[in-house]
Write a protein that holds these residues in place. Structure first.
Motif, PDB file in Angstrom:
ATOM      1  N   PRO A  25     -20.569  36.413   5.273  1.00  0.00           N
ATOM      2  CA  PRO A  25     -21.643  35.418   5.158  1.00  0.00           C
ATOM      3  C   PRO A  25     -21.298  34.293   4.174  1.00  0.00           C
ATOM      4  O   PRO A  25     -21.692  33.154   4.388  1.00  0.00           O
ATOM      5  N   GLU A  26     -20.525  34.604   3.150  1.00  0.00           N
ATOM      6  CA  GLU A  26     -20.189  33.595   2.136  1.00  0.00           C
ATOM      7  C   GLU A  26     -19.330  32.462   2.690  1.00  0.00           C
ATOM      8  O   GLU A  26     -19.284  31.382   2.102  1.00  0.00           O
ATOM      9  N   VAL A  27     -18.613  32.714   3.784  1.00  0.00           N
ATOM     10  CA  VAL A  27     -17.699  31.694   4.322  1.00  0.00           C
ATOM     11  C   VAL A  27     -18.134  31.170   5.690  1.00  0.00           C
ATOM     12  O   VAL A  27     -17.424  30.370   6.290  1.00  0.00           O
ATOM     13  N   ARG A  28     -19.296  31.587   6.169  1.00  0.00           N
ATOM     14  CA  ARG A  28     -19.755  31.102   7.473  1.00  0.00           C
ATOM     15  C   ARG A  28     -19.936  29.590   7.430  1.00  0.00           C
ATOM     16  O   ARG A  28     -20.394  29.023   6.444  1.00  0.00           O
ATOM     17  N   GLY A  29     -19.525  28.948   8.506  1.00  0.00           N
ATOM     18  CA  GLY A  29     -19.627  27.505   8.587  1.00  0.00           C
ATOM     19  C   GLY A  29     -18.482  26.767   7.922  1.00  0.00           C
ATOM     20  O   GLY A  29     -18.481  25.543   7.850  1.00  0.00           O
ATOM     21  N   GLN A  30     -17.478  27.513   7.439  1.00  0.00           N
ATOM     22  CA  GLN A  30     -16.349  26.887   6.746  1.00  0.00           C
ATOM     23  C   GLN A  30     -15.070  26.919   7.581  1.00  0.00           C
ATOM     24  O   GLN A  30     -13.992  26.685   7.060  1.00  0.00           O
ATOM     25  N   GLY A  33     -14.129  31.328  11.458  1.00  0.00           N
ATOM     26  CA  GLY A  33     -14.220  31.784  12.846  1.00  0.00           C
ATOM     27  C   GLY A  33     -13.378  30.928  13.775  1.00  0.00           C
ATOM     28  O   GLY A  33     -12.660  31.449  14.633  1.00  0.00           O
ATOM     29  N   ALA A  34     -13.431  29.625  13.598  1.00  0.00           N
ATOM     30  CA  ALA A  34     -12.640  28.717  14.439  1.00  0.00           C
ATOM     31  C   ALA A  34     -11.148  28.970  14.240  1.00  0.00           C
ATOM     32  O   ALA A  34     -10.377  28.956  15.207  1.00  0.00           O
ATOM     33  N   ALA A  35     -10.740  29.226  13.001  1.00  0.00           N
ATOM     34  CA  ALA A  35      -9.327  29.510  12.732  1.00  0.00           C
ATOM     35  C   ALA A  35      -8.903  30.815  13.393  1.00  0.00           C
ATOM     36  O   ALA A  35      -7.793  30.912  13.948  1.00  0.00           O
ATOM     37  N   LEU A  36      -9.763  31.816  13.355  1.00  0.00           N
ATOM     38  CA  LEU A  36      -9.443  33.097  13.991  1.00  0.00           C
ATOM     39  C   LEU A  36      -9.314  32.939  15.502  1.00  0.00           C
ATOM     40  O   LEU A  36      -8.371  33.459  16.111  1.00  0.00           O
ATOM     41  N   VAL A  37     -10.257  32.227  16.118  1.00  0.00           N
ATOM     42  CA  VAL A  37     -10.201  32.033  17.574  1.00  0.00           C
ATOM     43  C   VAL A  37      -8.967  31.214  17.940  1.00  0.00           C
ATOM     44  O   VAL A  37      -8.262  31.531  18.906  1.00  0.00           O
ATOM     45  N   SER A  38      -8.670  30.183  17.176  1.00  0.00           N
ATOM     46  CA  SER A  38      -7.478  29.366  17.455  1.00  0.00           C
ATOM     47  C   SER A  38      -6.199  30.189  17.346  1.00  0.00           C
ATOM     48  O   SER A  38      -5.294  30.048  18.173  1.00  0.00           O
ATOM     49  N   ALA A  39      -6.135  31.063  16.350  1.00  0.00           N
ATOM     50  CA  ALA A  39      -4.956  31.927  16.189  1.00  0.00           C
ATOM     51  C   ALA A  39      -4.841  32.895  17.367  1.00  0.00           C
ATOM     52  O   ALA A  39      -3.750  33.120  17.895  1.00  0.00           O
ATOM     53  N   MET A  40      -5.971  33.465  17.800  1.00  0.00           N
ATOM     54  CA  MET A  40      -5.961  34.358  18.960  1.00  0.00           C
ATOM     55  C   MET A  40      -5.476  33.614  20.194  1.00  0.00           C
ATOM     56  O   MET A  40      -4.623  34.111  20.930  1.00  0.00           O
ATOM     57  N   GLU A  41      -6.015  32.413  20.425  1.00  0.00           N
ATOM     58  CA  GLU A  41      -5.618  31.644  21.601  1.00  0.00           C
ATOM     59  C   GLU A  41      -4.125  31.311  21.571  1.00  0.00           C
ATOM     60  O   GLU A  41      -3.452  31.379  22.600  1.00  0.00           O
ATOM     61  N   PHE A  68     -21.363  28.420  18.748  1.00  0.00           N
ATOM     62  CA  PHE A  68     -19.992  28.503  18.227  1.00  0.00           C
ATOM     63  C   PHE A  68     -19.000  28.550  19.380  1.00  0.00           C
ATOM     64  O   PHE A  68     -18.024  27.790  19.394  1.00  0.00           O
ATOM     65  N   TYR A  69     -19.240  29.406  20.361  1.00  0.00           N
ATOM     66  CA  TYR A  69     -18.311  29.502  21.489  1.00  0.00           C
ATOM     67  C   TYR A  69     -18.269  28.199  22.283  1.00  0.00           C
ATOM     68  O   TYR A  69     -17.199  27.780  22.730  1.00  0.00           O
ATOM     69  N   ALA A  70     -19.398  27.547  22.451  1.00  0.00           N
ATOM     70  CA  ALA A  70     -19.410  26.259  23.149  1.00  0.00           C
ATOM     71  C   ALA A  70     -18.551  25.239  22.402  1.00  0.00           C
ATOM     72  O   ALA A  70     -17.809  24.472  23.013  1.00  0.00           O
ATOM     73  N   SER A  71     -18.614  25.265  21.070  1.00  0.00           N
ATOM     74  CA  SER A  71     -17.801  24.334  20.278  1.00  0.00           C
ATOM     75  C   SER A  71     -16.310  24.623  20.420  1.00  0.00           C
ATOM     76  O   SER A  71     -15.481  23.740  20.223  1.00  0.00           O
ATOM     77  N   MET A  72     -15.968  25.853  20.793  1.00  0.00           N
ATOM     78  CA  MET A  72     -14.574  26.250  20.997  1.00  0.00           C
ATOM     79  C   MET A  72     -14.188  26.128  22.476  1.00  0.00           C
ATOM     80  O   MET A  72     -13.147  26.625  22.893  1.00  0.00           O
ATOM     81  N   LYS A  73     -15.058  25.498  23.274  1.00  0.00           N
ATOM     82  CA  LYS A  73     -14.795  25.205  24.696  1.00  0.00           C
ATOM     83  C   LYS A  73     -14.856  26.424  25.619  1.00  0.00           C
ATOM     84  O   LYS A  73     -14.188  26.482  26.642  1.00  0.00           O
ATOM     85  N   TYR A  74     -15.676  27.420  25.248  1.00  0.00           N
ATOM     86  CA  TYR A  74     -15.953  28.543  26.135  1.00  0.00           C
ATOM     87  C   TYR A  74     -17.203  28.184  26.929  1.00  0.00           C
ATOM     88  O   TYR A  74     -18.180  27.698  26.361  1.00  0.00           O
ATOM     89  N   GLY A  75     -17.170  28.431  28.230  1.00  0.00           N
ATOM     90  CA  GLY A  75     -18.305  28.090  29.076  1.00  0.00           C
ATOM     91  C   GLY A  75     -18.888  29.306  29.755  1.00  0.00           C
ATOM     92  O   GLY A  75     -18.199  30.311  29.976  1.00  0.00           O
ATOM     93  N   GLU A  76     -20.159  29.198  30.102  1.00  0.00           N
ATOM     94  CA  GLU A  76     -20.828  30.301  30.786  1.00  0.00           C
ATOM     95  C   GLU A  76     -20.273  30.452  32.193  1.00  0.00           C
ATOM     96  O   GLU A  76     -20.291  29.519  32.987  1.00  0.00           O
ATOM     97  N   GLU A  77     -19.776  31.632  32.477  1.00  0.00           N
ATOM     98  CA  GLU A  77     -19.201  31.949  33.786  1.00  0.00           C
ATOM     99  C   GLU A  77     -20.185  32.739  34.635  1.00  0.00           C
ATOM    100  O   GLU A  77     -20.229  32.603  35.850  1.00  0.00           O
ATOM    101  N   ALA A  78     -20.964  33.613  33.978  1.00  0.00           N
ATOM    102  CA  ALA A  78     -21.898  34.465  34.714  1.00  0.00           C
ATOM    103  C   ALA A  78     -23.012  34.926  33.783  1.00  0.00           C
ATOM    104  O   ALA A  78     -22.868  34.891  32.554  1.00  0.00           O
ATOM    105  N   ARG A  79     -24.090  35.364  34.413  1.00  0.00           N
ATOM    106  CA  ARG A  79     -25.240  35.881  33.662  1.00  0.00           C
ATOM    107  C   ARG A  79     -25.834  37.023  34.466  1.00  0.00           C
ATOM    108  O   ARG A  79     -26.059  36.891  35.667  1.00  0.00           O
ATOM    109  N   ILE A  80     -26.070  38.132  33.790  1.00  0.00           N
ATOM    110  CA  ILE A  80     -26.745  39.262  34.414  1.00  0.00           C
ATOM    111  C   ILE A  80     -28.106  39.374  33.742  1.00  0.00           C
ATOM    112  O   ILE A  80     -28.199  39.676  32.541  1.00  0.00           O
TER     113      ILE A  80
END
Length: 97
Positions: A25-30, A33-41, A68-80
């Motif tokens: 929580p202390e680092v949220r918004g800094q 998360g974006a760095a982790l997703v970018s490293a994974m990608e 957050f996911y939308a900002s990383m260019k993830y889009g909704e593919e399906a919904r149940i």
């Protein structure tokens, strides 16, 4: 500060699931998360990954997560509808690499 957990999707070719991502929580918004997703990608591109899949909830509490996911260019593919419980849909997000 944070962690990310991902792996190959069983019975697929070059498709991966992002299971969990979390940051303190202390680092949220800094940008942690974006760095982790970018490293994974980057890792998945090196492995010739072609598709990443994420599952999340449609409830209001998960609105920031979906944003957050939308900002990383993830889009909704399906919904149940009513997957988790009545009124709580499962949303499947994807990103092609």
């Amino acid at each position: 500060m944070g962690y990310i957990c991902y792996g190959p999707t069983p019975m697929t070719e070059d498709t991966y699931d992002l299971y969990w991502i979390a940051s303190s929580p202390e680092v949220r918004g800094q940008g942690v998360g974006a760095a982790l997703v970018s490293a994974m990608e980057g890792d998945l591109r090196r492995r010739n990954g072609r598709l990443i899949r994420v599952e999340t909830s449609a409830t209001e509490a998960y609105g920031p997560t979906r944003g957050f996911y939308a900002s990383m260019k993830y889009g909704e593919e399906a919904r149940i509808r009513d997957f988790y419980k009545v009124g709580d849909d499962l949303i499947i997000l994807t990103k092609r690499l």
